[in-house]
Design a protein around this motif. Structure first.
Motif, PDB file in Angstrom:
ATOM      1  N   VAL A  55      12.486  11.456  -5.460  1.00  0.00           N
ATOM      2  CA  VAL A  55      11.878  12.065  -4.556  1.00  0.00           C
ATOM      3  C   VAL A  55      10.996  11.811  -3.619  1.00  0.00           C
ATOM      4  O   VAL A  55      10.473  10.647  -4.026  1.00  0.00           O
ATOM      5  N   ARG A  56      10.782  12.117  -2.401  1.00  0.00           N
ATOM      6  CA  ARG A  56      10.130  11.766  -1.240  1.00  0.00           C
ATOM      7  C   ARG A  56       9.635  12.854  -0.446  1.00  0.00           C
ATOM      8  O   ARG A  56      10.474  13.727  -0.259  1.00  0.00           O
ATOM      9  N   GLY A  57       8.231  12.810   0.077  1.00  0.00           N
ATOM     10  CA  GLY A  57       7.751  13.911   0.888  1.00  0.00           C
ATOM     11  C   GLY A  57       7.267  13.305   2.010  1.00  0.00           C
ATOM     12  O   GLY A  57       6.856  12.044   2.338  1.00  0.00           O
ATOM     13  N   VAL A  58       6.359  14.244   2.551  1.00  0.00           N
ATOM     14  CA  VAL A  58       5.695  13.793   3.892  1.00  0.00           C
ATOM     15  C   VAL A  58       4.076  14.366   3.764  1.00  0.00           C
ATOM     16  O   VAL A  58       4.009  15.472   3.162  1.00  0.00           O
ATOM     17  N   SER A  59       3.214  13.297   3.802  1.00  0.00           N
ATOM     18  CA  SER A  59       1.933  13.712   3.664  1.00  0.00           C
ATOM     19  C   SER A  59       0.936  13.254   4.638  1.00  0.00           C
ATOM     20  O   SER A  59       1.309  12.091   5.398  1.00  0.00           O
ATOM     21  N   ARG A  60       0.003  13.780   4.955  1.00  0.00           N
ATOM     22  CA  ARG A  60      -0.942  13.306   6.375  1.00  0.00           C
ATOM     23  C   ARG A  60      -1.881  11.993   5.714  1.00  0.00           C
ATOM     24  O   ARG A  60      -2.336  11.364   6.643  1.00  0.00           O
ATOM     25  N   ASP A  61      -2.023  12.154   4.423  1.00  0.00           N
ATOM     26  CA  ASP A  61      -2.782  11.170   3.811  1.00  0.00           C
ATOM     27  C   ASP A  61      -1.965   9.998   3.082  1.00  0.00           C
ATOM     28  O   ASP A  61      -1.022  10.428   2.272  1.00  0.00           O
ATOM     29  N   LEU A  62      -2.408   8.573   2.996  1.00  0.00           N
ATOM     30  CA  LEU A  62      -2.017   7.887   1.986  1.00  0.00           C
ATOM     31  C   LEU A  62      -2.045   8.039   0.529  1.00  0.00           C
ATOM     32  O   LEU A  62      -3.357   8.643   0.117  1.00  0.00           O
ATOM     33  N   VAL A  63      -1.309   8.264  -0.221  1.00  0.00           N
ATOM     34  CA  VAL A  63      -1.502   8.809  -1.776  1.00  0.00           C
ATOM     35  C   VAL A  63      -1.557   7.479  -2.638  1.00  0.00           C
ATOM     36  O   VAL A  63      -0.484   6.575  -2.616  1.00  0.00           O
ATOM     37  N   ARG A  64      -2.561   7.524  -3.587  1.00  0.00           N
ATOM     38  CA  ARG A  64      -2.670   6.319  -4.337  1.00  0.00           C
ATOM     39  C   ARG A  64      -2.437   7.161  -5.627  1.00  0.00           C
ATOM     40  O   ARG A  64      -3.124   7.800  -6.161  1.00  0.00           O
ATOM     41  N   ASP A  65      -1.511   6.371  -6.642  1.00  0.00           N
ATOM     42  CA  ASP A  65      -1.329   6.821  -7.986  1.00  0.00           C
ATOM     43  C   ASP A  65      -1.738   5.644  -9.220  1.00  0.00           C
ATOM     44  O   ASP A  65      -1.236   4.778  -9.104  1.00  0.00           O
ATOM     45  N   PRO A  66      -2.970   5.904  -9.847  1.00  0.00           N
ATOM     46  CA  PRO A  66      -3.402   4.961 -10.562  1.00  0.00           C
ATOM     47  C   PRO A  66      -2.445   4.603 -11.624  1.00  0.00           C
ATOM     48  O   PRO A  66      -2.275   3.398 -12.241  1.00  0.00           O
ATOM     49  N   ALA A  67      -1.463   5.477 -12.014  1.00  0.00           N
ATOM     50  CA  ALA A  67      -0.468   5.215 -12.886  1.00  0.00           C
ATOM     51  C   ALA A  67       0.789   4.260 -12.465  1.00  0.00           C
ATOM     52  O   ALA A  67       1.478   3.871 -13.236  1.00  0.00           O
ATOM     53  N   GLY A  68       0.895   4.115 -11.272  1.00  0.00           N
ATOM     54  CA  GLY A  68       1.885   3.221 -10.633  1.00  0.00           C
ATOM     55  C   GLY A  68       3.282   4.090 -10.635  1.00  0.00           C
ATOM     56  O   GLY A  68       4.442   3.462 -10.657  1.00  0.00           O
ATOM     57  N   ARG A  69       3.353   5.512 -10.518  1.00  0.00           N
ATOM     58  CA  ARG A  69       4.468   5.937 -10.738  1.00  0.00           C
ATOM     59  C   ARG A  69       5.227   6.102  -9.357  1.00  0.00           C
ATOM     60  O   ARG A  69       6.248   5.956  -9.394  1.00  0.00           O
ATOM     61  N   ILE A  70       4.418   6.288  -8.146  1.00  0.00           N
ATOM     62  CA  ILE A  70       4.969   6.189  -7.013  1.00  0.00           C
ATOM     63  C   ILE A  70       4.656   5.315  -5.788  1.00  0.00           C
ATOM     64  O   ILE A  70       3.436   4.746  -6.204  1.00  0.00           O
ATOM     65  N   GLU A  97       5.862   8.086  12.639  1.00  0.00           N
ATOM     66  CA  GLU A  97       4.669   8.737  13.672  1.00  0.00           C
ATOM     67  C   GLU A  97       3.351   8.978  13.044  1.00  0.00           C
ATOM     68  O   GLU A  97       2.826   9.812  13.370  1.00  0.00           O
ATOM     69  N   GLY A  98       3.163   8.272  11.827  1.00  0.00           N
ATOM     70  CA  GLY A  98       1.817   7.946  11.603  1.00  0.00           C
ATOM     71  C   GLY A  98       1.484   8.578  10.165  1.00  0.00           C
ATOM     72  O   GLY A  98       0.505   8.563   9.589  1.00  0.00           O
ATOM     73  N   TYR A  99       2.406   9.633   9.737  1.00  0.00           N
ATOM     74  CA  TYR A  99       2.297  10.242   8.517  1.00  0.00           C
ATOM     75  C   TYR A  99       2.589   9.263   7.132  1.00  0.00           C
ATOM     76  O   TYR A  99       2.945   7.930   7.405  1.00  0.00           O
ATOM     77  N   TRP A 100       2.594   9.638   5.997  1.00  0.00           N
ATOM     78  CA  TRP A 100       2.927   8.956   4.708  1.00  0.00           C
ATOM     79  C   TRP A 100       4.154   9.477   4.148  1.00  0.00           C
ATOM     80  O   TRP A 100       3.994  10.820   4.137  1.00  0.00           O
ATOM     81  N   LEU A 101       4.725   8.703   3.510  1.00  0.00           N
ATOM     82  CA  LEU A 101       6.007   9.184   2.651  1.00  0.00           C
ATOM     83  C   LEU A 101       5.910   8.712   1.146  1.00  0.00           C
ATOM     84  O   LEU A 101       6.514   7.748   0.799  1.00  0.00           O
TER      85      LEU A 101
END
Length: 483
Positions: free
Chosen positions: A267-282, A289-293
């Motif tokens: 799975v992959r999506g588009v986010s305005r912000d950097l997403v951090r996962d403490p569990a290391g799953r993603i 264009e500046g977004y995050w995936l």
């Protein structure tokens, strides 16, 4: 109507694929070429290598065939996609010094731990962990185990970079999508000094990095003679095959997601912000264009089809499954040991909760349901990390060809599933080539060139039954300590 078109080239593990696509997304020409089987003595267990010359031979054959179908003077740009994490050391003349260490090569386990320790600050900043499938541990493996070759290496290239080199004659060009797994800092847009200071890998041996879709060169006269392309044809920076396939799905705006269901679920999506996962799953790629995936890969997917229903009439079972679903059965269809998304559990094993003598059709339907339950769980993880998931999911992969499976997935997800007309990484590469040439931006290219083939809505009358099924699935996993 414009006669101009772009070319997307994808070189994967099994072969090469090239498409010529116009501004409306029509495929004007297509060609495929399989790679030869690897020759020579068998490799140690867990190792995976390929001769890079075979990539160029397959790519060249595809481009010649496309050029025979569409006049080369109509082409305005080309972009390349290939496997993520593959490493090619080349000398100053651009000659490969050894076979490529492929994306699925597992030799650099100890080196991955060393890289994670050295790069822990970057990993924490970007919200991921360096793992053996990443490219940087393979560079360290070469430095430790093949020191003479390491010293002779002028540049470490990714698979797509090597093909760009063959097209342009320019050494050391890469993109931020491929560079992620080599430790490129996607926030500061540079290579970190720690790579040289702590790992002994000179930054001068790493390629220059640009955003996918950026013009980085032109087809050389030599490559034009070999491929039939026009000399001077613009070459745009490409992306990893996963990112290219994501773009081809049609997901482009924040909140839009793609689910690719093949052997595994990605799975992959588009986010305005950097997403951090403490569990290391993603982990997150950087959108051009500046977004995050943000995205990740489960260990579960459609692998159980071959493992448990090999030789069966799958289309007939699909039809039977839709008539039987929702079933009273519970299946977690993990086909091998270990899960990585929606939870991390190296010792996890699949299970089947069904009475003895359950008929094949019902058991098959429960496997479809279990896969869809896991998919829903993955999206719930994304939402728990603060990432919006919209009401429509763009679906790709082999499982998306089954309308019945799409219906069961839509019912369990409670979302509309949209399948595009063309689902190929080569098409995603063509979109990158179209950004700034046929269209003003990548987003404009995706909106103009990607078209839905079908949309499958959840069935409201079955909502409560599927909610109960999903609750049973989560309870069964919880009893085993999963999640």
């Amino acid at each position: 109507m414009s006669r101009e078109c772009v070319v997307g080239l994808d070189v994967g593990t099994q072969g090469a694929r090239a498409l010529a696509v116009d501004a409306a997304g029509r495929v004007l020409a297509a060609a495929s070429q399989r790679l030869p089987e690897r020759a020579g003595p068998p490799l140690p267990p867990g190792w995976s290598e390929q001769e890079v010359d075979s990539w160029w031979e397959a790519a060249r054959a595809c481009l010649q065939q496309v050029g025979a179908q569409v006049a080369p003077e109509r082409m305005v740009a080309i972009a390349v996609t290939a496997t993520s994490g593959t490493v090619v050391p080349v000398d100053a003349a651009g000659r490969a010094l050894r076979p490529a260490l492929m994306y699925n090569d597992a030799r650099a386990v100890e080196e991955a731990a060393q890289v994670q320790e050295a790069g822990r600050a970057l990993a924490a900043k970007l919200g991921y962990a360096f793992q053996a499938p990443f490219a940087l541990p393979r560079l360290l493996w070469i430095r430790i185990h093949e020191p003479e070759l390491f010293e002779r290496t002028a540049c470490f290239l990714h698979a797509a970079d090597y093909l760009v080199l063959r097209l342009t004659g320019e050494l050391g060009l890469s993109d931020s999508s491929n560079a992620l797994k080599t430790g490129y800092d996607l926030l500061e847009l540079c290579w970190g000094k720690w790579i040289e200071r702590d790992l002994g890998i000179p930054l001068a041996k790493l390629p220059r990095v640009t955003a996918p879709g950026t013009r980085i060169g032109a087809v050389s006269a030599a490559a034009a003679r070999e491929t039939g392309l026009s000399p001077g044809l613009a070459v745009a920076a490409g992306a990893t095959d996963g990112t290219a396939a994501f773009l081809a799905s049609g997901a482009i705006a924040p909140g839009e997601w793609n689910a690719t269901l093949g052997t595994t679920l990605v799975v992959r999506g588009v986010s305005r912000d950097l997403v951090r996962d403490p569990a290391g799953r993603i982990y997150c790629h950087r959108h051009p264009e500046g977004y995050w995936l943000p995205g990740g890969a489960s260990s579960t997917g459609g692998e159980w089809l071959e493992r448990r229903f090999a030789g069966a009439d799958w289309p007939a079972l699909d039809r039977q499954a839709l008539a039987l679903s929702p079933t009273p059965l519970t299946v977690y269809p993990l086909a091998r040991r270990g899960e990585r998304l929606p939870f991390v559990a190296p010792a996890a094993e699949g299970f089947i909760e069904a009475p003895a003598g359950t008929e094949t059709g019902a058991l098959y339907a429960a496997h479809l349901e279990g896969t869809a339950c896991l998919e829903r769980w993955v999206f719930e993880v994304m939402e728990s990390l603060g990432v919006p998931v919209g009401p429509r999911i763009h679906v790709t992969g082999g499982a998306a060809r089954s309308r019945e499976w799409l219906q069961i997935r839509a019912d369990l997800l409670g979302r509309t599933l949209v399948r595009p007309q063309v689902v190929e990484a080569a098409f995603g590469a063509a979109l990158l080539a179209a950004a700034g040439t046929l269209h003003s931006s990548l987003s404009a290219a995706v909106r103009a060139m990607v078209h839905p083939e079908c949309a499958v809505e959840p069935r409201p009358a079955l909502r409560d039954a599927y909610e109960a099924l999903y609750a049973r699935f989560r309870e069964a996993c919880a009893r085993r300590g999963y999640g």
